[in-house]
Design a protein around this motif. Sequence first.
Motif, PDB file in Angstrom:
ATOM      1  N   THR A  55       0.907  -1.190  -0.042  1.00 35.56           N
ATOM      2  CA  THR A  55      -0.043   0.162   0.084  1.00 35.56           C
ATOM      3  C   THR A  55       0.963   1.296   0.001  1.00 35.56           C
ATOM      4  O   THR A  55       0.582   2.123  -0.738  1.00 35.56           O
ATOM      5  CB  THR A  55      -0.852   0.050   1.228  1.00 35.56           C
ATOM      6  OG1 THR A  55      -1.750  -1.156   1.183  1.00 35.56           O
ATOM      7  CG2 THR A  55      -1.674   1.176   1.197  1.00 35.56           C
ATOM      8  N   THR A  59       1.050   3.947  -2.896  1.00 40.37           N
ATOM      9  CA  THR A  59       0.605   5.521  -2.676  1.00 40.37           C
ATOM     10  C   THR A  59       1.938   6.352  -2.745  1.00 40.37           C
ATOM     11  O   THR A  59       1.763   7.477  -3.446  1.00 40.37           O
ATOM     12  CB  THR A  59       0.382   5.444  -1.205  1.00 40.37           C
ATOM     13  OG1 THR A  59      -0.922   4.464  -1.164  1.00 40.37           O
ATOM     14  CG2 THR A  59      -0.262   6.887  -0.983  1.00 40.37           C
ATOM     15  N   TYR A  60       3.094   6.084  -2.335  1.00 41.46           N
ATOM     16  CA  TYR A  60       4.086   7.208  -2.444  1.00 41.46           C
ATOM     17  C   TYR A  60       5.118   6.969  -3.726  1.00 41.46           C
ATOM     18  O   TYR A  60       5.479   7.872  -4.214  1.00 41.46           O
ATOM     19  CB  TYR A  60       5.062   6.900  -1.056  1.00 41.46           C
ATOM     20  CG  TYR A  60       4.043   7.483   0.098  1.00 41.46           C
ATOM     21  CD1 TYR A  60       3.428   8.910   0.102  1.00 41.46           C
ATOM     22  CD2 TYR A  60       3.722   6.826   1.016  1.00 41.46           C
ATOM     23  CE1 TYR A  60       2.726   9.237   0.942  1.00 41.46           C
ATOM     24  CE2 TYR A  60       2.882   7.255   2.245  1.00 41.46           C
ATOM     25  CZ  TYR A  60       2.473   8.638   2.292  1.00 41.46           C
ATOM     26  OH  TYR A  60       1.755   8.899   3.157  1.00 41.46           O
ATOM     27  N   SER A  63       2.575   6.675  -6.866  1.00 43.53           N
ATOM     28  CA  SER A  63       1.764   7.784  -6.926  1.00 43.53           C
ATOM     29  C   SER A  63       0.315   7.688  -7.301  1.00 43.53           C
ATOM     30  O   SER A  63      -0.175   8.435  -8.061  1.00 43.53           O
ATOM     31  CB  SER A  63       2.302   9.039  -7.730  1.00 43.53           C
ATOM     32  OG  SER A  63       3.693   9.461  -6.880  1.00 43.53           O
ATOM     33  N   LYS A  65      -3.505   7.492  -7.020  1.00 40.58           N
ATOM     34  CA  LYS A  65      -4.388   8.294  -6.305  1.00 40.58           C
ATOM     35  C   LYS A  65      -5.937   7.678  -6.639  1.00 40.58           C
ATOM     36  O   LYS A  65      -6.245   7.951  -7.647  1.00 40.58           O
ATOM     37  CB  LYS A  65      -4.384   9.707  -6.646  1.00 40.58           C
ATOM     38  CG  LYS A  65      -2.979  10.440  -6.600  1.00 40.58           C
ATOM     39  CD  LYS A  65      -2.490  10.323  -5.170  1.00 40.58           C
ATOM     40  CE  LYS A  65      -1.213  11.168  -5.060  1.00 40.58           C
ATOM     41  NZ  LYS A  65      -0.264  10.976  -4.174  1.00 40.58           N
ATOM     42  N   ASN A  66      -6.269   7.075  -5.688  1.00 40.02           N
ATOM     43  CA  ASN A  66      -7.597   6.674  -5.595  1.00 40.02           C
ATOM     44  C   ASN A  66      -8.402   6.494  -4.260  1.00 40.02           C
ATOM     45  O   ASN A  66      -7.595   6.831  -3.092  1.00 40.02           O
ATOM     46  CB  ASN A  66      -7.837   5.254  -6.184  1.00 40.02           C
ATOM     47  CG  ASN A  66      -7.160   4.240  -5.754  1.00 40.02           C
ATOM     48  OD1 ASN A  66      -7.123   4.086  -4.492  1.00 40.02           O
ATOM     49  ND2 ASN A  66      -6.703   3.188  -6.360  1.00 40.02           N
ATOM     50  N   ALA A  67      -9.636   6.850  -4.153  1.00 39.76           N
ATOM     51  CA  ALA A  67     -10.562   6.826  -2.953  1.00 39.76           C
ATOM     52  C   ALA A  67      -9.959   5.764  -1.920  1.00 39.76           C
ATOM     53  O   ALA A  67      -9.908   5.888  -1.049  1.00 39.76           O
ATOM     54  CB  ALA A  67     -11.912   6.962  -3.339  1.00 39.76           C
ATOM     55  N   LEU A  69      -7.036   3.907  -1.765  1.00 38.52           N
ATOM     56  CA  LEU A  69      -5.629   3.972  -0.943  1.00 38.52           C
ATOM     57  C   LEU A  69      -5.899   5.290  -0.168  1.00 38.52           C
ATOM     58  O   LEU A  69      -5.225   5.366   0.782  1.00 38.52           O
ATOM     59  CB  LEU A  69      -4.715   4.315  -1.996  1.00 38.52           C
ATOM     60  CG  LEU A  69      -4.447   3.070  -3.005  1.00 38.52           C
ATOM     61  CD1 LEU A  69      -3.284   3.596  -4.091  1.00 38.52           C
ATOM     62  CD2 LEU A  69      -3.994   1.818  -1.945  1.00 38.52           C
ATOM     63  N   LYS A  70      -6.603   6.375  -0.644  1.00 40.70           N
ATOM     64  CA  LYS A  70      -6.847   7.574   0.441  1.00 40.70           C
ATOM     65  C   LYS A  70      -7.254   7.248   1.672  1.00 40.70           C
ATOM     66  O   LYS A  70      -6.571   7.525   2.736  1.00 40.70           O
ATOM     67  CB  LYS A  70      -7.362   8.549  -0.260  1.00 40.70           C
ATOM     68  CG  LYS A  70      -7.418   9.873   0.415  1.00 40.70           C
ATOM     69  CD  LYS A  70      -8.308  10.880  -0.267  1.00 40.70           C
ATOM     70  CE  LYS A  70      -8.307  12.223   0.837  1.00 40.70           C
ATOM     71  NZ  LYS A  70      -9.189  13.357   0.058  1.00 40.70           N
ATOM     72  N   GLU A  71      -8.322   6.498   1.689  1.00 43.76           N
ATOM     73  CA  GLU A  71      -9.000   6.036   2.847  1.00 43.76           C
ATOM     74  C   GLU A  71      -8.017   5.095   3.761  1.00 43.76           C
ATOM     75  O   GLU A  71      -8.096   5.208   4.856  1.00 43.76           O
ATOM     76  CB  GLU A  71     -10.427   5.267   2.364  1.00 43.76           C
ATOM     77  CG  GLU A  71     -11.240   4.880   3.594  1.00 43.76           C
ATOM     78  CD  GLU A  71     -12.610   4.346   3.071  1.00 43.76           C
ATOM     79  OE1 GLU A  71     -12.987   3.543   3.890  1.00 43.76           O
ATOM     80  OE2 GLU A  71     -13.204   4.739   2.082  1.00 43.76           O
ATOM     81  N   MET A  73      -4.782   5.006   3.755  1.00 45.07           N
ATOM     82  CA  MET A  73      -3.645   5.636   4.321  1.00 45.07           C
ATOM     83  C   MET A  73      -4.035   6.458   5.513  1.00 45.07           C
ATOM     84  O   MET A  73      -3.253   6.744   6.266  1.00 45.07           O
ATOM     85  CB  MET A  73      -3.047   6.416   3.124  1.00 45.07           C
ATOM     86  CG  MET A  73      -2.286   5.637   2.180  1.00 45.07           C
ATOM     87  SD  MET A  73      -0.965   4.471   2.897  1.00 45.07           S
ATOM     88  CE  MET A  73       0.218   5.748   3.400  1.00 45.07           C
ATOM     89  N   THR A  74      -5.288   6.972   5.479  1.00 40.98           N
ATOM     90  CA  THR A  74      -5.822   7.942   6.614  1.00 40.98           C
ATOM     91  C   THR A  74      -6.182   7.118   7.888  1.00 40.98           C
ATOM     92  O   THR A  74      -6.688   7.721   8.737  1.00 40.98           O
ATOM     93  CB  THR A  74      -6.660   9.022   6.197  1.00 40.98           C
ATOM     94  OG1 THR A  74      -7.954   8.415   5.417  1.00 40.98           O
ATOM     95  CG2 THR A  74      -6.103   9.838   4.995  1.00 40.98           C
TER      96      THR A  74
END
Length: 98
Positions: A55, A59-60, A63, A65-67, A69-71, A73-74
């Motif tokens: 993951t 992500t890093y 790069s 970017k999708n919902a 992975l954003k969810e 990671m947070t």
Amino acid sequence: MYTVTLIEIIIFIVIGSIISEGLLKHVYQRFGVSYTGNIGVVFLGVSFLLFCLYTLFRTYILSVKNALLKERMTSFTFWLVFIWSTYSVFSPFMRGSL
């Protein structure tokens, strides 16, 4: 989206099993750590550590970017699993046993 995550986790559990029995067993024994005891904890630790590293890589490094992975990671749970899995894989080296 959660189906994708579930499929990824299942894939990493299979990969973690193969790595635990094929590679990590020999690494532990080489460093004098007996590969008996809580093998299941180490196996799951390897699986989830690979999942978390995958993951982070997507992500890093890539790069992506999708919902999903954003969810992920947070999420507090993601980071808690990452810390637990890292500890479960590397702590036997410090303790000298599983």
